[in-house]
Structure formats: structure tokens, C-alpha cells
Design a protein around this motif. Structure first.
Motif, short mmCIF file in Angstrom:
data_model
loop_
_atom_site.label_atom_id
_atom_site.label_comp_id
_atom_site.label_asym_id
_atom_site.label_seq_id
_atom_site.Cartn_x
_atom_site.Cartn_y
_atom_site.Cartn_z
N GLU A 11 0.85 -1.19 0.00
CA GLU A 11 0.00 0.00 0.00
C GLU A 11 0.88 1.24 0.00
N TRP A 12 0.52 2.24 -0.78
CA TRP A 12 1.29 3.47 -0.89
C TRP A 12 0.57 4.56 -0.11
N HIS A 13 1.27 5.19 0.82
CA HIS A 13 0.70 6.27 1.63
C HIS A 13 1.60 7.49 1.52
N TYR A 14 1.03 8.61 1.15
CA TYR A 14 1.78 9.86 1.10
C TYR A 14 1.77 10.54 2.46
N ILE A 15 2.84 11.22 2.77
CA ILE A 15 2.86 12.06 3.96
C ILE A 15 2.35 13.43 3.53
N ALA A 16 1.38 13.93 4.25
CA ALA A 16 0.79 15.22 3.90
C ALA A 16 1.83 16.32 4.02
N PRO A 17 1.83 17.27 3.10
CA PRO A 17 2.77 18.39 3.19
C PRO A 17 2.63 19.12 4.53
N GLY A 18 3.77 19.41 5.15
CA GLY A 18 3.75 20.10 6.43
C GLY A 18 3.39 19.23 7.61
N LYS A 19 3.38 17.91 7.42
CA LYS A 19 3.02 16.98 8.49
C LYS A 19 4.14 15.95 8.73
N PRO A 20 5.34 16.40 9.09
CA PRO A 20 6.43 15.44 9.29
C PRO A 20 6.17 14.46 10.42
N THR A 21 5.24 14.78 11.32
CA THR A 21 4.96 13.87 12.42
C THR A 21 4.29 12.58 11.95
N GLN A 22 3.87 12.54 10.69
CA GLN A 22 3.30 11.30 10.17
C GLN A 22 4.39 10.25 9.94
N ASN A 23 5.65 10.65 9.97
CA ASN A 23 6.76 9.71 9.85
C ASN A 23 7.90 10.22 10.73
N GLU A 24 7.62 10.32 12.03
CA GLU A 24 8.56 10.96 12.93
C GLU A 24 9.89 10.24 13.09
N PHE A 25 9.93 8.91 12.92
CA PHE A 25 11.21 8.20 13.05
C PHE A 25 12.19 8.68 11.99
N VAL A 26 11.75 8.72 10.75
CA VAL A 26 12.63 9.16 9.66
C VAL A 26 13.01 10.61 9.85
N GLU A 27 12.07 11.44 10.28
CA GLU A 27 12.37 12.85 10.50
C GLU A 27 13.41 13.01 11.60
N SER A 28 13.34 12.19 12.64
CA SER A 28 14.31 12.26 13.73
C SER A 28 15.71 11.89 13.24
N VAL A 29 15.81 10.79 12.52
CA VAL A 29 17.12 10.35 12.00
C VAL A 29 17.66 11.39 11.03
N ASN A 30 16.82 11.88 10.14
CA ASN A 30 17.27 12.88 9.17
C ASN A 30 17.76 14.14 9.87
N GLY A 31 17.05 14.59 10.89
CA GLY A 31 17.44 15.78 11.63
C GLY A 31 18.77 15.61 12.34
N ARG A 32 18.95 14.45 12.98
CA ARG A 32 20.22 14.19 13.67
C ARG A 32 21.37 14.13 12.67
N MET A 33 21.16 13.43 11.57
CA MET A 33 22.22 13.33 10.58
C MET A 33 22.57 14.71 10.02
N ARG A 34 21.56 15.50 9.75
CA ARG A 34 21.80 16.84 9.22
C ARG A 34 22.57 17.69 10.23
N ASP A 35 22.11 17.70 11.50
CA ASP A 35 22.73 18.54 12.52
C ASP A 35 24.14 18.07 12.89
N GLU A 36 24.33 16.77 13.02
CA GLU A 36 25.60 16.24 13.51
C GLU A 36 26.63 15.98 12.43
N LEU A 37 26.20 15.82 11.20
CA LEU A 37 27.14 15.41 10.15
C LEU A 37 27.08 16.32 8.93
N LEU A 38 25.94 16.41 8.31
CA LEU A 38 25.86 17.10 7.03
C LEU A 38 26.15 18.59 7.13
N ASN A 39 25.68 19.25 8.19
CA ASN A 39 25.95 20.67 8.36
C ASN A 39 27.39 20.96 8.75
#
Length: 110
Positions: A11-39
Motif C-alpha cells: 500500500e502506498w501512503h503519502y505524507i501530507a505536506p507540512g506533516k512530518p509527524t506522520q513519519n517521525e522516526f525518519v524525521e528524527s534520524v534525518n534531523g540528527r544526521m543533518r545537525d551532527e554530520l551534514l551541516n
């Protein structure tokens, strides 16, 4: 991509624009990687980027305790789950009711 999902029964489910809490695990990992490494890192080659990213992911999964996992590392937590599945340790909670597992679900990130 959508045709493949249909072929394999995902099943394919889109995350609504402006609703990152619909996939908070990925948002958490992405944020940490961005803050700690990519930036903080200037990658000069693809090989260097792959090497540095691999080390960061390994550290994140095997060295760092995560509060959401009872201060275990993801690798240790996964090993504990495998022991439970193998019947070596009792589950912490009673198993949930069985669901129809013939349809898989995948959330699109966007």
C-alpha cells in the motif's frame, strides 16, 4: 514505482505536506544526521562521503544508546527482539492481536 507496489501488494501512503509527524522516526534520524554530520562536513568526493556516512550510521546504530529504546543501541535492541522471536526470552508484553499481513505498507517521504 507505483506499478511495482501494486504488483507486490504494497500500500502506498503519502505524507501530507507540512506533516512530518506522520513519519517521525525518519524525521528524527534525518534531523540528527543533518545537525551532527551534514551541516558540519564538507565532502570532497563521493567516496569520502560514502566512507564518512557509513561510519556515522555504524556509530548511530551500534554505539549510541537511544532513550526511546530503553537506553540500548538499535543493534542491541534488535538482538533482544530476535531472542524474543526465537523464544529465548519472554516478551515484555503480551503479543498483539494478529492482523492480516498479506498487504505491506510503505510510507513515501516527501
Amino acid at each position: 514505482m507505483l506499478a511495482w507496489f501494486g504488483d507486490v501488494g504494497v500500500e502506498w501512503h503519502y505524507i501530507a505536506p507540512g506533516k512530518p509527524t506522520q513519519n517521525e522516526f525518519v524525521e528524527s534520524v534525518n534531523g540528527r544526521m543533518r545537525d551532527e554530520l551534514l551541516n558540519e562536513t564538507l565532502f570532497l568526493t563521493i567516496g569520502q562521503a560514502r566512507s564518512i556516512l557509513t561510519r556515522w550510521v555504524d556509530d548511530y546504530n551500534t554505539e549510541r544508546p537511544h532513550s526511546s529504546l530503553g537506553y540500548a543501541t538499535p543493534a542491541a535492541f534488535a538482538a533482544g527482539l530476535e531472542q524474543q522471536r526465537a523464544g529465548l526470552t519472554p516478551p515484555v508484553a503480551s503479543p498483539a492481536l494478529m492482523r492480516n499481513k498479506t498487504v505491506l505498507s510503505l510510507a513515501a517521504i516527501g
